[in-house]
Write an enzyme that holds these catalytic residues in place. Structure first.
Site, short mmCIF file in Angstrom:
data_model
loop_
_atom_site.label_atom_id
_atom_site.label_comp_id
_atom_site.label_asym_id
_atom_site.label_seq_id
_atom_site.Cartn_x
_atom_site.Cartn_y
_atom_site.Cartn_z
N ARG A 233 -1.12 -75.18 -34.66
CA ARG A 233 -1.42 -75.63 -36.02
C ARG A 233 -1.08 -77.11 -36.10
O ARG A 233 -0.11 -77.57 -35.48
CB ARG A 233 -0.59 -74.86 -37.06
CG ARG A 233 -1.08 -73.46 -37.35
CD ARG A 233 -2.37 -73.44 -38.16
NE ARG A 233 -2.83 -72.09 -38.47
CZ ARG A 233 -3.71 -71.40 -37.75
NH1 ARG A 233 -4.22 -71.92 -36.65
NH2 ARG A 233 -4.08 -70.20 -38.13
N ASP A 257 -6.80 -79.46 -31.17
CA ASP A 257 -7.86 -78.68 -31.81
C ASP A 257 -7.52 -78.49 -33.29
O ASP A 257 -8.33 -77.97 -34.05
CB ASP A 257 -7.98 -77.31 -31.12
CG ASP A 257 -9.12 -76.47 -31.67
OD1 ASP A 257 -10.25 -77.00 -31.71
OD2 ASP A 257 -8.88 -75.33 -32.09
N GLU A 262 -6.31 -81.54 -41.54
CA GLU A 262 -7.68 -81.17 -41.14
C GLU A 262 -8.51 -80.61 -42.29
O GLU A 262 -9.74 -80.64 -42.25
CB GLU A 262 -7.64 -80.15 -40.00
CG GLU A 262 -7.08 -78.78 -40.39
CD GLU A 262 -7.05 -77.81 -39.20
OE1 GLU A 262 -6.52 -78.18 -38.15
OE2 GLU A 262 -7.54 -76.68 -39.36
N HIS A 294 -10.89 -77.48 -34.70
CA HIS A 294 -10.35 -76.12 -34.87
C HIS A 294 -11.38 -75.07 -34.41
O HIS A 294 -11.74 -74.17 -35.14
CB HIS A 294 -9.95 -75.86 -36.33
CG HIS A 294 -8.86 -74.84 -36.46
ND1 HIS A 294 -7.86 -74.91 -37.41
CD2 HIS A 294 -8.61 -73.70 -35.75
CE1 HIS A 294 -7.06 -73.86 -37.29
NE2 HIS A 294 -7.50 -73.12 -36.28
P1 NAD Z 1 1.79 -64.67 -31.26
O1 NAD Z 1 2.47 -64.21 -32.51
O2 NAD Z 1 1.31 -63.66 -30.27
O3 NAD Z 1 2.75 -65.70 -30.48
C1 NAD Z 1 3.47 -66.71 -31.11
C2 NAD Z 1 4.72 -66.93 -30.30
O4 NAD Z 1 5.43 -68.05 -30.88
C3 NAD Z 1 5.68 -65.72 -30.35
O5 NAD Z 1 6.06 -65.35 -29.04
C4 NAD Z 1 6.86 -66.23 -31.18
O6 NAD Z 1 8.10 -65.67 -30.78
C5 NAD Z 1 6.80 -67.72 -30.87
N1 NAD Z 1 7.57 -68.52 -31.80
C6 NAD Z 1 7.84 -68.28 -33.10
N2 NAD Z 1 8.66 -69.23 -33.59
C7 NAD Z 1 8.90 -70.08 -32.57
C8 NAD Z 1 9.69 -71.26 -32.45
N3 NAD Z 1 10.40 -71.73 -33.49
N4 NAD Z 1 9.72 -71.89 -31.26
C9 NAD Z 1 9.01 -71.39 -30.19
N5 NAD Z 1 8.27 -70.28 -30.24
C10 NAD Z 1 8.22 -69.63 -31.43
O7 NAD Z 1 0.59 -65.60 -31.75
P2 NAD Z 1 -0.69 -66.04 -30.91
O8 NAD Z 1 -1.79 -65.08 -31.17
O9 NAD Z 1 -0.28 -66.34 -29.53
O10 NAD Z 1 -1.08 -67.39 -31.70
C11 NAD Z 1 -0.22 -68.52 -31.67
C12 NAD Z 1 -0.67 -69.50 -32.73
O11 NAD Z 1 -1.93 -70.07 -32.34
C13 NAD Z 1 -0.99 -68.87 -34.11
O12 NAD Z 1 0.18 -68.78 -34.90
C14 NAD Z 1 -1.99 -69.81 -34.71
O13 NAD Z 1 -1.31 -70.77 -35.50
C15 NAD Z 1 -2.60 -70.49 -33.50
N6 NAD Z 1 -4.03 -70.15 -33.33
C16 NAD Z 1 -4.94 -71.16 -33.26
C17 NAD Z 1 -6.27 -70.88 -33.07
C18 NAD Z 1 -7.32 -71.95 -32.98
O14 NAD Z 1 -8.52 -71.67 -33.11
N7 NAD Z 1 -6.94 -73.19 -32.70
C19 NAD Z 1 -6.69 -69.54 -32.99
C20 NAD Z 1 -5.73 -68.53 -33.05
C21 NAD Z 1 -4.40 -68.84 -33.22
#
Ligand code: NAD
Length: 329
Positions: A233, A257, A262, A294
């Site tokens: 994000r 991305d 944004e 994005h």
């Molecule tokens: P997920 O919940 O499977 O994994 C997120 C990980 O981050 C978890 O293991 C969690 O423990 C960890 N985390 C939480 N707080 C943290 C901190 N303070 N420091 C370090 N790690 C921490 O989520 P995911 O499906 O892997 O997605 C991750 C992120 O990617 C989403 O939250 C979303 O913001 C982003 N995303 C972006 C797109 C895009 O199109 N660019 C698409 C999907 C998701």
């Protein structure tokens, strides 16, 4: 059930329409959800939201007043919804916790490879008849140290791909993922990851703890010339601090991305407009910066999975059943 789909684009109509197969009355609205556009949901049983729709307490009160009984997010992140306000009004919030973590991880890899090997510059150069190599020097990823911040579904896929490249993977997360350790990655404190990694890729959610995770202090700890990738994000990165680090050369490259501001820019065709955001405009001047809009999630597989899960979530909301994809406040 009547469902008002906010921020609807042509591809939302296509994929949600196909997954719906006529079971709900989907009403597609182009505007983002905001206090001004909330009345569009009047008479709907649910609203379907994306990343730039804002469901703060005032909007949730308004939606509840219009008879809306639930919010179905067609994305994974839910930082744009006031969950406490939704719980107070008894409105369940559902999301799509996993669709294609591979697609997002692969986009992060695409950004990394393009930035490292200057593909974005080579592409336009050769089209102008310039076949010189000056300025296109990259480095082998093989043997380099890659830091993965957030090792959930997407971070784990990214780590797996990087181990396939022959990289040493350092991981940081508040909860360790045994599958990532099994790849041979080493969990280390964030400071050590930042100090050792040649490439840092962000895959954690946006929370108060991760807001500006990469700011001036973190950048000062990073290896000179490090490449930073953000598909998480926008606000995980302090853009002003990153611009300073790009200007000083401390940051070797940035591929994002997602961007702090944004909203109102990404997903829109502004090619005939004046870009009002000076930080984004500055970012776009650097030869070692790549910005995508994005789009990491935007694969056929992911759009199909998002639509199918969203429709299943709407089925649960319509039936008043507990939904396995409900987000807890
Ligand atoms: P997920 O919940 O499977 O994994 C997120 C990980 O981050 C978890 O293991 C969690 O423990 C960890 N985390 C939480 N707080 C943290 C901190 N303070 N420091 C370090 N790690 C921490 O989520 P995911 O499906 O892997 O997605 C991750 C992120 O990617 C989403 O939250 C979303 O913001 C982003 N995303 C972006 C797109 C895009 O199109 N660019 C698409 C999907 C998701």
């Amino acid at each position: 059930m009547r469902v008002v789909v906010f921020s609807a684009k042509s591809y939302d109509r296509e994929f949600l329409g196909a997954a719906n197969a006529g079971r709900h009355d989907l009403v597609f609205q182009e505007p983002h959800l905001s206090p001004a556009t909330a009345p569009l949901a009047s008479g709907a049983g649910a609203v379907c939201l994306f990343v730039h729709d804002h469901a703060d307490a005032a909007v949730i009160d308004a939606l509840a007043g219009f008879g809306v009984r639930g919010l179905a997010l067609r994305c994974a992140g839910y930082n744009n919804v006031d969950l406490a306000a939704a719980a107070r009004r008894g409105l369940p919030v559902t999301r799509v916790p996993a669709y294609s973590p591979h697609g997002v991880a692969e986009h992060a890899v695409a950004l990394l490879l393009a930035l490292d090997r200057r593909i974005h510059r080579a592409y336009s150069r050769v089209r102008e008849g310039n076949f010189a190599l000056d300025g296109l020097l990259g480095f082998d990823l093989y043997g380099k140290t890659v830091g993965v911040v957030g090792t959930g579904k997407i971070g784990a896929c990214f780590a797996r791909i990087m181990t396939g490249f022959g990289c040493r993977v350092l991981a940081y997360d508040v909860v360790e993922n045994p599958a990532v350790r099994a790849l041979g990655a080493t969990y280390v404190p964030l400071d050590r990851l930042l100090a050792e990694a040649h490439v840092v890729s962000l895959h954690c959610p946006l929370t108060p703890a991760t807001h500006h995770l990469i700011g001036a202090a973190a950048l000062a700890r990073m290896r000179a010339g490090v490449i930073l990738i953000n598909t998480g994000r926008g606000p995980l990165i302090d853009t002003a601090a990153v611009i300073k680090a790009l200007k000083s050369g401390r940051l070797g490259g940035l591929a994002i991305d997602v961007y702090e501001e944004e909203e109102g820019v990404f997903y829109e065709d502004l090619s005939a407009a004046i870009l009002a955001d000076d930080l984004l405009a500055r970012l776009l001047t650097f030869p070692n910066v790549i910005v995508t809009s994005h789009q990491a999630f935007f694969t056929h597989e992911a759009m199909t999975a998002i639509a199918e899960t969203t429709l299943a979530n709407l089925d649960d909301l319509a039936a008043g059943r507990p939904c396995p994809n409900a987000v807890k406040a």
